[in-house]
Design a protein around this motif. Structure first.
Motif, PDB file in Angstrom:
ATOM      1  N   GLN A   1       6.921 -70.320  26.729  1.00  0.00           N
ATOM      2  CA  GLN A   1       6.135 -69.643  25.711  1.00  0.00           C
ATOM      3  C   GLN A   1       6.924 -68.611  24.929  1.00  0.00           C
ATOM      4  N   ALA A   2       8.243 -68.481  25.119  1.00  0.00           N
ATOM      5  CA  ALA A   2       9.030 -67.452  24.428  1.00  0.00           C
ATOM      6  C   ALA A   2       9.055 -67.726  22.936  1.00  0.00           C
ATOM      7  N   LEU A   3       8.994 -66.657  22.134  1.00  0.00           N
ATOM      8  CA  LEU A   3       9.020 -66.774  20.680  1.00  0.00           C
ATOM      9  C   LEU A   3      10.463 -66.808  20.173  1.00  0.00           C
ATOM     10  N   PRO A   4      10.730 -67.616  19.146  1.00  0.00           N
ATOM     11  CA  PRO A   4      12.056 -67.593  18.537  1.00  0.00           C
ATOM     12  C   PRO A   4      12.312 -66.209  17.935  1.00  0.00           C
ATOM     13  N   PRO A   5      13.547 -65.734  17.960  1.00  0.00           N
ATOM     14  CA  PRO A   5      13.833 -64.383  17.423  1.00  0.00           C
ATOM     15  C   PRO A   5      13.399 -64.201  15.971  1.00  0.00           C
ATOM     16  N   SER A   6      13.630 -65.215  15.130  1.00  0.00           N
ATOM     17  CA  SER A   6      13.259 -65.062  13.715  1.00  0.00           C
ATOM     18  C   SER A   6      11.752 -64.912  13.551  1.00  0.00           C
ATOM     19  N   LEU A   7      10.975 -65.672  14.357  1.00  0.00           N
ATOM     20  CA  LEU A   7       9.523 -65.564  14.292  1.00  0.00           C
ATOM     21  C   LEU A   7       9.053 -64.229  14.856  1.00  0.00           C
ATOM     22  N   LYS A   8       9.732 -63.790  15.904  1.00  0.00           N
ATOM     23  CA  LYS A   8       9.386 -62.496  16.498  1.00  0.00           C
ATOM     24  C   LYS A   8       9.620 -61.364  15.482  1.00  0.00           C
ATOM     25  N   GLU A   9      10.702 -61.478  14.717  1.00  0.00           N
ATOM     26  CA  GLU A   9      11.005 -60.457  13.712  1.00  0.00           C
ATOM     27  C   GLU A   9       9.940 -60.435  12.623  1.00  0.00           C
ATOM     28  N   ARG A  10       9.488 -61.617  12.190  1.00  0.00           N
ATOM     29  CA  ARG A  10       8.458 -61.676  11.161  1.00  0.00           C
ATOM     30  C   ARG A  10       7.138 -61.105  11.666  1.00  0.00           C
ATOM     31  N   ALA A  11       6.780 -61.435  12.907  1.00  0.00           N
ATOM     32  CA  ALA A  11       5.524 -60.950  13.486  1.00  0.00           C
ATOM     33  C   ALA A  11       5.544 -59.423  13.607  1.00  0.00           C
ATOM     34  N   THR A  12       6.711 -58.878  14.001  1.00  0.00           N
ATOM     35  CA  THR A  12       6.818 -57.423  14.117  1.00  0.00           C
ATOM     36  C   THR A  12       6.617 -56.759  12.764  1.00  0.00           C
ATOM     37  N   TYR A  13       7.199 -57.350  11.722  1.00  0.00           N
ATOM     38  CA  TYR A  13       7.050 -56.785  10.372  1.00  0.00           C
ATOM     39  C   TYR A  13       5.593 -56.797   9.934  1.00  0.00           C
ATOM     40  N   VAL A  14       4.897 -57.892  10.209  1.00  0.00           N
ATOM     41  CA  VAL A  14       3.495 -58.009   9.803  1.00  0.00           C
ATOM     42  C   VAL A  14       2.655 -56.956  10.501  1.00  0.00           C
ATOM     43  N   ARG A  15       2.872 -56.789  11.801  1.00  0.00           N
ATOM     44  CA  ARG A  15       2.057 -55.822  12.570  1.00  0.00           C
ATOM     45  C   ARG A  15       2.338 -54.385  12.112  1.00  0.00           C
ATOM     46  N   THR A  16       3.619 -54.045  11.944  1.00  0.00           N
ATOM     47  CA  THR A  16       3.957 -52.662  11.562  1.00  0.00           C
ATOM     48  C   THR A  16       3.554 -52.348  10.117  1.00  0.00           C
ATOM     49  N   SER A  17       3.344 -53.386   9.311  1.00  0.00           N
ATOM     50  CA  SER A  17       2.967 -53.171   7.910  1.00  0.00           C
ATOM     51  C   SER A  17       1.470 -53.140   7.701  1.00  0.00           C
ATOM     52  N   GLY A  18       0.699 -53.182   8.817  1.00  0.00           N
ATOM     53  CA  GLY A  18      -0.748 -53.090   8.679  1.00  0.00           C
ATOM     54  C   GLY A  18      -1.482 -54.385   8.908  1.00  0.00           C
ATOM     55  N   GLY A  19      -0.742 -55.466   9.097  1.00  0.00           N
ATOM     56  CA  GLY A  19      -1.381 -56.743   9.412  1.00  0.00           C
ATOM     57  C   GLY A  19      -2.221 -57.274   8.259  1.00  0.00           C
ATOM     58  N   ILE A  20      -3.116 -58.160   8.604  1.00  0.00           N
ATOM     59  CA  ILE A  20      -3.926 -58.817   7.585  1.00  0.00           C
ATOM     60  C   ILE A  20      -4.937 -57.859   6.959  1.00  0.00           C
ATOM     61  N   GLU A  21      -5.330 -56.788   7.698  1.00  0.00           N
ATOM     62  CA  GLU A  21      -6.292 -55.834   7.143  1.00  0.00           C
ATOM     63  C   GLU A  21      -5.734 -55.121   5.911  1.00  0.00           C
ATOM     64  N   SER A  22      -4.427 -54.793   5.937  1.00  0.00           N
ATOM     65  CA  SER A  22      -3.839 -54.090   4.782  1.00  0.00           C
ATOM     66  C   SER A  22      -3.820 -54.987   3.550  1.00  0.00           C
ATOM     67  N   ILE A  23      -3.595 -56.289   3.759  1.00  0.00           N
ATOM     68  CA  ILE A  23      -3.608 -57.223   2.627  1.00  0.00           C
ATOM     69  C   ILE A  23      -5.007 -57.305   2.032  1.00  0.00           C
ATOM     70  N   ASP A  24      -6.024 -57.427   2.901  1.00  0.00           N
ATOM     71  CA  ASP A  24      -7.403 -57.515   2.404  1.00  0.00           C
ATOM     72  C   ASP A  24      -7.785 -56.251   1.632  1.00  0.00           C
ATOM     73  N   ARG A  25      -7.387 -55.101   2.154  1.00  0.00           N
ATOM     74  CA  ARG A  25      -7.735 -53.842   1.495  1.00  0.00           C
ATOM     75  C   ARG A  25      -7.060 -53.722   0.123  1.00  0.00           C
ATOM     76  N   GLN A  26      -5.788 -54.090   0.055  1.00  0.00           N
ATOM     77  CA  GLN A  26      -5.069 -53.967  -1.209  1.00  0.00           C
ATOM     78  C   GLN A  26      -5.547 -54.991  -2.235  1.00  0.00           C
ATOM     79  N   LEU A  27      -5.977 -56.163  -1.747  1.00  0.00           N
ATOM     80  CA  LEU A  27      -6.523 -57.153  -2.674  1.00  0.00           C
ATOM     81  C   LEU A  27      -7.804 -56.658  -3.331  1.00  0.00           C
ATOM     82  N   LYS A  28      -8.574 -55.849  -2.597  1.00  0.00           N
ATOM     83  CA  LYS A  28      -9.790 -55.279  -3.177  1.00  0.00           C
ATOM     84  C   LYS A  28      -9.481 -54.166  -4.181  1.00  0.00           C
ATOM     85  N   GLU A  29      -8.343 -53.485  -3.988  1.00  0.00           N
ATOM     86  CA  GLU A  29      -7.995 -52.369  -4.874  1.00  0.00           C
ATOM     87  C   GLU A  29      -7.380 -52.827  -6.190  1.00  0.00           C
TER      88      GLU A  29
END
Length: 788
Positions: A417-445
């Motif tokens: 079940q280990a994640l590839p490093p490149s995928l792990k890096e992308r997932a970390t960026y998404v989480r630290t950037s606010g995840g999907i909630e930040s995208i939904d909020r900015q789309l409304k603004e």
């Protein structure tokens, strides 16, 4: 001191030059360093205008120097801005109109730097005439200064005859700047300049022939000026003493010329001609003497002195002719004209009035150079977009091939079940950037920011439409009397800016919709990447990739992936160099302009080849290297399992997330900058509307007052009974005689003779009253009235 005639100054309303020019330059040039320098220059320019249009101008050369400096700055600035970009309303009043109790002076407002420069040039000529009038005519320096100033003034008014029509466009001129008015002023100034030389000749007691030539030319110039000033459309413009003064001077210098020419005749023993010219001189001088006004006391005194000399000389000549010469006295028409010496000439105006004037706006290129620079920038942008577009298309192709092979993730996968490093890096960026909630909020603004900017744009457009509607209504109401510039001619730049910003907002909405669509396509993947790492690993299938991360093929792919990363790094460097490459194109086009012509297409192609040729060669080499690498990668590995497919989708989702976040950051910045630009445009339009409203109220006041004044007319006629009261009452008829004293007059029946009136209280008639229709009864005798 000779009482010369001075030209009055035109008056102008105050305007702010800093804000409009700052906004205009800011829309063309984004260099903050240059912008600060230009802001300082425009502030100095605004101060210079205030000094040049000061209402309390003193008759000193220093004020002319200020006007000259402002004129030269306007001249240099004209070449740096297209006329249609100037929206500053320059209002100038008629120099000769004194106004009335019903309104202000006739004025004209035009948004043109050329119009402003023409009016300033008019004031320079007027102030030169005023300073010339202050010079002493009893000193050589005073006469030289006066003559030079009058000649300069004459040249300016002569130059304005050709310059003002171009500045006016379709506008009707005020009386002071009509072509005939300027021609008359130029002729008058030239006559006064020649007069200074004539007075110098008289003061210095030059030879009679020389003085006669100088004065004869003065007489001719004043006669010409008088004819121009007497035109029907000009007679009412001048001050009421101008025409008499010019007429008196014309007659005076005609007589003086005849007197000095008679002195020449006396020396040459042409006694008959001397007498004819002497008598003519006296006649013309006496005519001038009768025309001199109170303002011409000095000239009147000089006239008396010359009359005395001419009278004495004429008496001597007649005596000598009677006893000695017996010369025939010819008719004046048969005599040859007096030679003329045209010393005064209009000093022509060519370009800058002072070559030492420093250009406050050296950093601004002339309009022709700016147009060439814009053409170059268009070609440059096309080349850069084409090259970068090819590189990015190649990058998309490369990423597609790698994604289809799940590279490099396939080489990074481990068991379980280990994640590839490149995928792990992308997932970390998404989480630290606010995840999907930040995208939904900015789309409304996003729509809120666009709506706010759209409201500013709509309000700005409404102000312009309301102002235009008001102007059109008043133009239809007053017709040709509504002479101010049309709204369409003043708002062309505003309407262009509105269309440009409207297009930006439309493009922004289109881009937002594209981002939303892209987000919807990868929303599930972003939702997975927003999960904690442990939960994400559980969501991935345990099926291993069809491409083993170990073995010769994997090693070969790793080598190829290293080449891919090198290609990508080189490509990023190339894009930055394409964008950051700069050339001092302004100097190239300026040098071409100095040589006489700018061939923008030829120069731009040559410069682009020199600047971007090496970069284009490197880009082609990079694309060729990618083609070779992709062929090698496709030979080594192909195919993928379910786990690899999901990892590929998640990688795409992660890349899309990063792209959307960058878009949001850029979009917020762009929207903020756009709001600032729209606020600046709205403020500029608001200032324009306010100035137009103020101008409208002034014009309405003037028109209303004119109409009211014209309706007063002559007083109404007095009622007819007033006239009747003025007539004396008719005299009463004399009393008629009694019947016994005198029979009734022929033609009258007996009953129409005088009858005493009955007594009202008795109810009975008087004795002797006619009691029947025709039966008389005896009554009292009536005494005959005395004749008065």
């Amino acid at each position: 001191m000779a009482e010369f005639i001075e030209v009055p100054l035109k008056r102008s309303s105050e305007v702010d030059l800093v804000r409009p020019f700052k906004a205009l330059v800011q829309s063309r040039n984004g260099d903050s360093g240059k912008q600060e320098n230009l802001d300082s220059a425009f502030a100095e320019f605004n101060t210079l205008r205030q000094a040049a249009t000061n209402r309390n101008v003193e008759k000193q050369q220093s004020y002319i120097d200020v006007m000259v400096k402002y004129h030269d700055q306007l001249l240099m600035l004209e070449s740096k801005f297209p006329p249609q970009d100037i929206t500053i309303p320059f209002k100038w009043k008629d120099a000769f109109d004194k106004g009335s109790m019903f309104g202000g002076k006739p004025s004209l407002t035009i948004t043109s730097l050329l119009w402003e420069r023409c009016c300033v040039l008019f004031n320079i000529g007027a102030l030169q005439s005023q300073i010339a009038c202050t010079q002493s005519v009893h000193t050589d320096d005073g006469l030289k200064t006066a003559s030079k100033l009058f000649q300069q003034s004459s040249g300016i008014f002569d130059h304005l005859k050709e310059l003002f029509p171009a500045a006016l466009g379709q506008n009707m001129p005020t009386p002071d700047i009509q072509k005939d008015t300027l021609a008359a002023l130029s002729a008058l100034m030239l006559a006064q300049g020649q007069e200074a030389f004539a007075l110098k000749g008289i003061n210095d007691k030059m030879k009679d022939a020389t003085v006669a030539k100088l004065v004869s030319q003065t007489h001719e110039l004043y006669s010409g000026a008088y004819k121009l000033m007497q035109k029907d459309q000009l007679r009412n413009i001048w001050d009421r003493d101008w025409l008499p003064r010019v007429s008196a001077r014309s007659a005076f210098y005609g007589g003086v010329a005849q007197y000095y020419e008679s002195c020449v005749c006396n020396r040459e023993k042409r006694i008959g001609e001397e007498i004819a010219r002497g008598q003519t001189a006296i006649d013309q001088l006496k005519t001038a003497q009768s025309r001199f006004t109170i303002e011409s006391a000095t000239m009147a005194k000089l006239c008396n002195t010359i009359i005395e000399k001419a009278t004495a000389a004429l008496a001597t000549a007649k005596k000598d002719n009677d006893f000695i010469y017996h010369d025939r006295i010819p008719e004046l028409d048969s005599l040859p004209p007096i030679p003329k010496a045209a010393i005064a000439k209009p000093i022509p105006v060519k370009g800058k009035l002072n070559e030492a004037t420093r250009d406050l706006f050296e950093e601004l290129a002339p309009a022709s150079v700016q147009n060439a620079i814009q053409g170059y920038e268009t070609r440059k942008a096309g080349l850069i977009n084409s090259e970068i577009g090819q590189l990015r298309e190649a990058t998309q192709l490369l990423n597609g091939v790698l994604a289809s092979l799940n590279l490099p993730a396939a080489l990074e996968e481990s068991q379980g079940q280990a994640l590839p490093p490149s995928l792990k890096e992308r997932a970390t960026y998404v989480r630290t950037s606010g995840g999907i909630e930040s995208i939904d909020r900015q789309l409304k603004e996003l729509p809120d920011m666009l709506t706010r900017n759209d409201e500013i744009l709509t309000e700005t457009d409404r102000m312009l439409r309301d102002e235009k509607a008001s102007d059109d209504q008043l133009r239809a109401q007053f017709g040709s009397k509504w002479t101010r510039a049309t709204s369409d001619s003043l708002t062309e730049k505003f309407r262009t800016d509105l269309a440009k910003y409207r297009g930006i907002i439309t493009n922004a909405r289109t881009a937002d919709n594209h981002v939303k669509s892209k987000y919807e396509s990868v929303k599930n993947g972003i939702e997975l990447l927003s999960l904690p790492e442990e939960q994400l690993a559980k969501r991935l299938p345990t099926e291993s990739s069809s491409l083993s991360p170990v073995g010769p093929s994997a090693d070969k792919l790793r080598e190829l992936m290293s080449v891919v990363r090198e290609i990508q790094r080189e490509r990023e460097v190339l894009e930055k160099e394409f964008v950051s490459k700069t050339v001092d194109i302004k100097a190239v086009f300026t040098n071409a302009l100095d040589e006489g012509n700018i061939d923008e297409e030829l120069l731009s192609s040559k410069i682009l080849e020199q600047a971007y040729g090496p970069l284009q060669a490197r880009a082609l080499e990079n694309l060729a290297k990618q083609k070779t690498v992709l062929e090698d990668i496709e030979e080594v590995g192909d195919g993928k399992a379910l786990r690899s497919k999901l990892i590929e989708e998640l990688a795409t989702a992660g890349d899309t997330y990063q792209h959307i976040k960058k878009y949001f950051r850029k979009g917020v910045k762009v929207d903020s900058n756009l709001k600032q630009q729209l606020d600046a445009l709205k403020s500029e339009v608001s200032d324009y509307v306010f100035k137009r409203k103020t101008e409208k109220e002034e014009n309405l006041k003037g028109l209303t007052s004119s109409i009211a004044a014209s309706q007063h007319g002559s007083p109404p006629n007095a009622p007819r009974y007033h006239e009747e009261l003025k007539q004396p009452p008719p005299r009463p008829p004399p009393p008629a005689p009694t019947l016994k004293e005198q029979p009734p007059q022929q033609g009258f029946p007996p009953q129409q003779a005088y009858q005493p009136q009955p007594n009202p209280s008795s109810g009975q008639g008087f004795p002797g009253q006619y009691l029947g229709d025709r039966v008389p009864v005896a009554g009292p005798q009536v005494k005959k009235a005395k004749t008065i």
